[in-house]
Write a protein that holds these residues in place. Sequence first.
Motif, PDB file in Angstrom:
ATOM      1  N   MET B  30       0.885  -1.203  -0.158  1.00  0.00           N
ATOM      2  CA  MET B  30      -0.176   0.045  -0.122  1.00  0.00           C
ATOM      3  C   MET B  30       0.849   1.234   0.037  1.00  0.00           C
ATOM      4  N   SER B  31       2.078   1.098  -0.132  1.00  0.00           N
ATOM      5  CA  SER B  31       2.790   2.392  -0.036  1.00  0.00           C
ATOM      6  C   SER B  31       2.979   3.030  -1.304  1.00  0.00           C
ATOM      7  N   PRO B  32       3.245   4.370  -1.441  1.00  0.00           N
ATOM      8  CA  PRO B  32       2.889   5.262  -2.522  1.00  0.00           C
ATOM      9  C   PRO B  32       4.089   4.525  -3.529  1.00  0.00           C
ATOM     10  N   ASN B 356      -2.870   9.776   4.133  1.00  0.00           N
ATOM     11  CA  ASN B 356      -4.008   9.174   3.613  1.00  0.00           C
ATOM     12  C   ASN B 356      -3.768   9.285   2.024  1.00  0.00           C
ATOM     13  N   GLY B 358      -1.543   8.463  -0.299  1.00  0.00           N
ATOM     14  CA  GLY B 358      -0.972   7.361  -0.980  1.00  0.00           C
ATOM     15  C   GLY B 358      -1.971   5.975  -0.946  1.00  0.00           C
ATOM     16  N   PHE B 359      -2.497   5.956   0.060  1.00  0.00           N
ATOM     17  CA  PHE B 359      -3.328   5.131   0.463  1.00  0.00           C
ATOM     18  C   PHE B 359      -4.739   4.905  -0.216  1.00  0.00           C
ATOM     19  N   ASN B 362      -3.257   4.493  -4.238  1.00  0.00           N
ATOM     20  CA  ASN B 362      -2.535   3.275  -4.670  1.00  0.00           C
ATOM     21  C   ASN B 362      -3.518   2.285  -4.652  1.00  0.00           C
TER      22      ASN B 362
END
Lengths: 180, 364
Positions: B30-32, B356, B358-359, B362
Motif C-alpha cells: 500500500m505504499s505510494p 492518506n 497514497g492509501f 494506490n
Amino acid sequence: MPSDTAFEILIREHAAMLTAYIRAIVDDPDTVEEIFQQATITAWQRLDSFDETRPFAPWLRGIARNHMLMHFRTKGRYRRRLEGLFAERLEAQFVGVDEQLGDTYAERLSALRDCMTRLPHDNRDAVELVYLRGLERAPAADQIGVKVDTFRKRLDRGLDLLVGCMQRKEIFSGDRDEQD
Amino acid sequence: MSKINHDKPNEDGLQETPENRALHGLLSLMSPGEPEAIDARVQRALDSIEQNESLASSRRRMVPTLVASLAGIAAMIILLVVIYPQTESLAQAQIEISQVVQKMQANDDRWYFIEVGRMEPGSGRGLVGELYVTGEGPFLAFTYHRGMPRRPGPIIGDDGDGIWILPPDGQQVPSKAIPKMLAEIMPRVAEGGLDPATLLQLAQDDWTLHRKIINVNGRQIIRIEAISPPMLLPTRFPPKPHGPNRMQGPNREQPKPPIGPPGSLNEHVERLLIDIDPETSEFIRLEVSRKIDGIEFPGAYMLFTRDDGQRPPPGLSPGHYELGPGGRPHNPFGGQMDGGHRRFPPGRSPLGPGPNQGFMNNPF
C-alpha cells in the motif's frame, strides 16, 4: 502448456501477491527483489510442469519459497518462517486472500482497506505513517508529537487489530478472539 | 522502490506470527509508488526471460487480460471501419487510418453522455455519467449510479500525466472492472485512435471479424463483431469454493458458477460488438462478452451519446478541474460529492499530500 501471453498475464496478475509473500518472509529489500526475479524466471522455465487445472498462486509461492530456502540455508530466523507450521499458516493467510473476489490482487485486499478504516484513529495514523508514508518510527513519532515508545505501542496495537479484523472476515485463518 | 523499512513489525519485539508476517507483506503493497515498483519488477523479470528464451517476437502481441485488451478496441474500430474488409496493403491502410485519426482529433471539446453497465437483464447495475473530452488526450468523466444522481460513482480522468480514478466515498479505490474499462477506453475515445502500426498489429491477431450496416433510429450505423481466437487465460472473479461471498445479501447477484479453481487457466473466447457512426467516426455503443470453457458470460456495455450544441464545452484543460467548496470537485449533476480532499489525484489536493493520500490512490 500456457502460452507466453498467458504467462505474462499470470505474472502481472500475481506480482503483487508474490511481492507481499516474499516480504512476509524476507526483510531486506534487495533480497526481496532477487527472490522475485529468481522465482519468476523459474516459473517460466518450469511452466511445462504447471497443472493448468490448479491455481497458479500457490504454485508460484512454492517456487518462491524454494528459492528462499536455498537462499537462507543458514539463517535460522528466515528458516523458521519458511518451514513447518509457521510456513503452513503463512500460506493459509495468502490462500485466504487468493479466494477473495476481485479482478486484481488490489481488489482482493479491499477487506484490508476496510479494516484500516475501522482502526481507532491513533492506531490508524501509526500504521499509515509507517506503511503508507514509509517513515521510520522515530520521525513518525515526532511527526505526531508522541514518544517513540508510545508510537510503537500504537503501531503494534494497530497491526494486532488488523489481524483480528482479517480473521473475523474469515480471510486470515486462526482462532483469534474478537478484539474491537 | 518503496522506501518502507519492511523490517519494522519485528524490530521491537512484536510477537512474530504467520498472521503478522502476512499482514506485513500485504500492507507493504500500500505504499505510494508500489504499483510502479511492481511493474518495474515484473518488467525486469520478463526482460530477463526474454533474453534467455527469445521471447521478443511474441511480446508485442501480449494483451494482458480482457480489460486491457479493451485498450485496443478503439484502435481496432478505426482500423476495421477504414480498412476492413477492403484492406489492400499495409501502407494504404496506414494512410487511411491516419486520415480518420486526424478527422477525429480535429474535433476538440466534446461532451458525451455515457452509460456503462453489465448486460445481465434486470440487474439494474451500472453507471451513467458525463464525459468531457478536451483536445487529443485529456478527459474527465463524472459518473453516478443509474437512477441515483446523488450517489456518485467514480470520477475518472486523464490529466495528461496519466489516468487516475477517484472513488466515490473516498475510502477505497473502485474495485470493479467498469471503472477500469472506462479508464482504458476513455483515452482512446479522446485520442481518436492509436498509432496505426499498433492497430494493424492488433488486427493481425487472428480475430474473426464481421461487419455490417444496421439501422438505428433512422441512422445507418456500422456494426462490427470481433471474435478472438481461443486463448488460455486465468479466469476472473473466481467464486469462493465454499459458497457465496458473505458480503453479498441473498438478493444480490451471486458469483458466476465456477469455471475452474480460482486462478486456473481456462479457454477464453472474447467477443466485441461495436457500433460506430460512419458520419462522425464516433463510438455509439460498445459491448464486451466472453465464453469461458464454452459457457457464455454476459459482459459489459458502454453507450456514448454525443450532445451536439446543447451544452457548451466545459473548457477543461490538463491539471485544471472545477473545485467546489472545501476543495471538493464540482458535481455537474447538482449534488455535493463526499470525500473532500481525498478525492483528488496524487499531488493535486489543495491540502497537499497527506498520510492518506497514497492509501487512497494506490490501488494496492
